[in-house]
Design a protein around this motif. Structure first.
Motif, PDB file in Angstrom:
ATOM      1  N   MET A 149     -24.324 -10.983 -43.235  1.00 22.36           N
ATOM      2  CA  MET A 149     -24.370 -10.231 -42.016  1.00 22.36           C
ATOM      3  C   MET A 149     -23.257 -10.695 -41.085  1.00 22.36           C
ATOM      4  SD  MET A 149     -27.820 -11.766 -40.248  1.00 22.36           S
ATOM      5  CE  MET A 149     -28.691 -11.478 -41.758  1.00 22.36           C
ATOM      6  N   GLN A 150     -22.793  -9.795 -40.257  1.00 22.64           N
ATOM      7  CA  GLN A 150     -21.695 -10.077 -39.346  1.00 22.64           C
ATOM      8  C   GLN A 150     -22.235 -10.649 -38.032  1.00 22.64           C
ATOM      9  OE1 GLN A 150     -18.227  -9.370 -39.662  1.00 22.64           O
ATOM     10  NE2 GLN A 150     -18.663  -9.106 -41.817  1.00 22.64           N
ATOM     11  N   VAL A 151     -21.664 -11.759 -37.581  1.00 25.92           N
ATOM     12  CA  VAL A 151     -22.028 -12.351 -36.296  1.00 25.92           C
ATOM     13  C   VAL A 151     -20.755 -12.730 -35.547  1.00 25.92           C
ATOM     14  CG1 VAL A 151     -24.262 -13.226 -37.075  1.00 25.92           C
ATOM     15  CG2 VAL A 151     -22.257 -14.664 -37.282  1.00 25.92           C
ATOM     16  N   ARG A 152     -20.856 -12.735 -34.227  1.00 25.25           N
ATOM     17  CA  ARG A 152     -19.732 -13.148 -33.393  1.00 25.25           C
ATOM     18  C   ARG A 152     -19.994 -14.569 -32.909  1.00 25.25           C
ATOM     19  NH1 ARG A 152     -15.869 -10.180 -31.259  1.00 25.25           N
ATOM     20  NH2 ARG A 152     -17.088  -8.297 -31.500  1.00 25.25           N
ATOM     21  N   LEU A 153     -19.010 -15.425 -33.093  1.00 23.79           N
ATOM     22  CA  LEU A 153     -19.145 -16.832 -32.718  1.00 23.79           C
ATOM     23  C   LEU A 153     -18.941 -17.019 -31.214  1.00 23.79           C
ATOM     24  CD1 LEU A 153     -17.064 -18.388 -35.627  1.00 23.79           C
ATOM     25  CD2 LEU A 153     -19.554 -18.309 -35.432  1.00 23.79           C
ATOM     26  N   SER A 154     -19.736 -17.884 -30.615  1.00 18.29           N
ATOM     27  CA  SER A 154     -19.574 -18.209 -29.202  1.00 18.29           C
ATOM     28  C   SER A 154     -18.823 -19.528 -29.031  1.00 18.29           C
ATOM     29  CB  SER A 154     -20.939 -18.287 -28.514  1.00 18.29           C
ATOM     30  OG  SER A 154     -21.717 -19.316 -29.082  1.00 18.29           O
ATOM     31  N   ALA A 155     -18.525 -20.201 -30.134  1.00 19.05           N
ATOM     32  CA  ALA A 155     -17.776 -21.458 -30.118  1.00 19.05           C
ATOM     33  C   ALA A 155     -16.989 -21.557 -31.415  1.00 19.05           C
ATOM     34  CB  ALA A 155     -18.740 -22.646 -29.990  1.00 19.05           C
ATOM     35  N   SER A 156     -15.980 -22.414 -31.437  1.00 12.89           N
ATOM     36  CA  SER A 156     -15.212 -22.567 -32.679  1.00 12.89           C
ATOM     37  C   SER A 156     -16.092 -23.215 -33.741  1.00 12.89           C
ATOM     38  CB  SER A 156     -13.952 -23.388 -32.425  1.00 12.89           C
ATOM     39  OG  SER A 156     -14.285 -24.664 -31.948  1.00 12.89           O
ATOM     40  N   TRP A 157     -15.808 -22.877 -35.008  1.00 13.92           N
ATOM     41  CA  TRP A 157     -16.648 -23.318 -36.118  1.00 13.92           C
ATOM     42  C   TRP A 157     -15.792 -23.424 -37.367  1.00 13.92           C
ATOM     43  CZ3 TRP A 157     -18.408 -19.746 -40.184  1.00 13.92           C
ATOM     44  CH2 TRP A 157     -19.324 -20.324 -41.070  1.00 13.92           C
ATOM     45  N   THR A 158     -16.068 -24.432 -38.174  1.00 13.60           N
ATOM     46  CA  THR A 158     -15.402 -24.590 -39.460  1.00 13.60           C
ATOM     47  C   THR A 158     -16.401 -24.262 -40.557  1.00 13.60           C
ATOM     48  OG1 THR A 158     -14.022 -26.350 -38.541  1.00 13.60           O
ATOM     49  CG2 THR A 158     -14.105 -26.168 -40.935  1.00 13.60           C
ATOM     50  N   ASP A 159     -16.081 -23.278 -41.399  1.00 14.18           N
ATOM     51  CA  ASP A 159     -17.007 -22.878 -42.449  1.00 14.18           C
ATOM     52  C   ASP A 159     -16.992 -23.877 -43.602  1.00 14.18           C
ATOM     53  OD1 ASP A 159     -14.761 -22.275 -44.019  1.00 14.18           O
ATOM     54  OD2 ASP A 159     -14.941 -20.118 -43.724  1.00 14.18           O
ATOM     55  N   SER A 160     -17.846 -23.640 -44.593  1.00 17.82           N
ATOM     56  CA  SER A 160     -17.974 -24.561 -45.728  1.00 17.82           C
ATOM     57  C   SER A 160     -16.698 -24.630 -46.562  1.00 17.82           C
ATOM     58  CB  SER A 160     -19.152 -24.147 -46.612  1.00 17.82           C
ATOM     59  OG  SER A 160     -18.956 -22.827 -47.098  1.00 17.82           O
ATOM     60  N   GLY A 161     -15.834 -23.619 -46.462  1.00 15.50           N
ATOM     61  CA  GLY A 161     -14.563 -23.610 -47.185  1.00 15.50           C
ATOM     62  C   GLY A 161     -13.446 -24.326 -46.434  1.00 15.50           C
ATOM     63  N   GLY A 162     -13.746 -24.797 -45.211  1.00 11.82           N
ATOM     64  CA  GLY A 162     -12.757 -25.520 -44.430  1.00 11.82           C
ATOM     65  C   GLY A 162     -11.939 -24.643 -43.497  1.00 11.82           C
ATOM     66  N   LYS A 163     -12.249 -23.348 -43.413  1.00 13.56           N
ATOM     67  CA  LYS A 163     -11.504 -22.447 -42.526  1.00 13.56           C
ATOM     68  C   LYS A 163     -12.028 -22.573 -41.106  1.00 13.56           C
ATOM     69  CE  LYS A 163     -10.014 -17.771 -41.688  1.00 13.56           C
ATOM     70  NZ  LYS A 163      -9.943 -16.411 -42.129  1.00 13.56           N
ATOM     71  N   LEU A 164     -11.117 -22.708 -40.144  1.00 12.59           N
ATOM     72  CA  LEU A 164     -11.482 -22.825 -38.740  1.00 12.59           C
ATOM     73  C   LEU A 164     -11.554 -21.435 -38.123  1.00 12.59           C
ATOM     74  CD1 LEU A 164     -12.017 -24.581 -36.236  1.00 12.59           C
ATOM     75  CD2 LEU A 164      -9.550 -24.598 -35.848  1.00 12.59           C
ATOM     76  N   TRP A 165     -12.673 -21.135 -37.479  1.00 15.27           N
ATOM     77  CA  TRP A 165     -12.890 -19.868 -36.801  1.00 15.27           C
ATOM     78  C   TRP A 165     -12.930 -20.138 -35.309  1.00 15.27           C
ATOM     79  CZ3 TRP A 165     -13.140 -15.443 -39.716  1.00 15.27           C
ATOM     80  CH2 TRP A 165     -13.357 -15.600 -41.080  1.00 15.27           C
ATOM     81  N   ALA A 166     -12.348 -19.267 -34.502  1.00 12.05           N
ATOM     82  CA  ALA A 166     -12.320 -19.434 -33.053  1.00 12.05           C
ATOM     83  C   ALA A 166     -13.509 -18.729 -32.413  1.00 12.05           C
ATOM     84  CB  ALA A 166     -11.020 -18.855 -32.497  1.00 12.05           C
ATOM     85  N   ALA A 167     -13.854 -19.144 -31.196  1.00 10.58           N
ATOM     86  CA  ALA A 167     -14.896 -18.457 -30.437  1.00 10.58           C
ATOM     87  C   ALA A 167     -14.482 -17.007 -30.259  1.00 10.58           C
ATOM     88  CB  ALA A 167     -15.080 -19.132 -29.088  1.00 10.58           C
ATOM     89  N   GLY A 168     -15.410 -16.083 -30.463  1.00 12.04           N
ATOM     90  CA  GLY A 168     -15.121 -14.659 -30.364  1.00 12.04           C
ATOM     91  C   GLY A 168     -14.832 -14.018 -31.701  1.00 12.04           C
ATOM     92  N   ASP A 169     -14.536 -14.820 -32.736  1.00 12.52           N
ATOM     93  CA  ASP A 169     -14.304 -14.266 -34.075  1.00 12.52           C
ATOM     94  C   ASP A 169     -15.615 -13.738 -34.643  1.00 12.52           C
ATOM     95  OD1 ASP A 169     -11.642 -14.934 -34.026  1.00 12.52           O
ATOM     96  OD2 ASP A 169     -11.844 -16.693 -35.331  1.00 12.52           O
TER      97      ASP A 169
END
Length: 85
Positions: free
Chosen positions: A1-21
């Motif tokens: 499911m699609q969710v919008r991040l409210s803070a930066s997060w690093t997934d299990s694959g090591g990819k960094l996601w920014a807040a708002g992604d």
């Protein structure tokens, strides 16, 4: 499911996601992100709906007390004896 991040997060694959992604996650990952307060609530959706991406925890609805005198035998009970014959 699609969710919008409210803070930066690093997934299990090591990819960094920014807040708002917006990221595609499974139910377990979503629960972990919600627990950490890292998921935004979509606009126009109220908290407490069935499928939600809020950061608040859901609280159970209080159960109304039932008067014991008003509790019936239920649909599986045998019919009442008839005494009016």
């Amino acid at each position: 499911m699609q969710v919008r991040l409210s803070a930066s997060w690093t997934d299990s694959g090591g990819k960094l996601w920014a807040a708002g992604d917006t990221v595609d996650v499974d139910a377990v990952t979503l629960a972990e992100l919600e627990e950490q307060g890292m998921v935004e609530e979509p606009e126009g959706q109220s908290s407490g709906s069935g499928e939600t991406t809020t950061t608040s925890s859901s609280t159970p609805t209080p159960v109304k007390p039932v008067d014991p005198k008003k509790i019936g035998p239920g649909p599986g009970a045998p019919p009442a004896d008839s005494t009016g014959d």
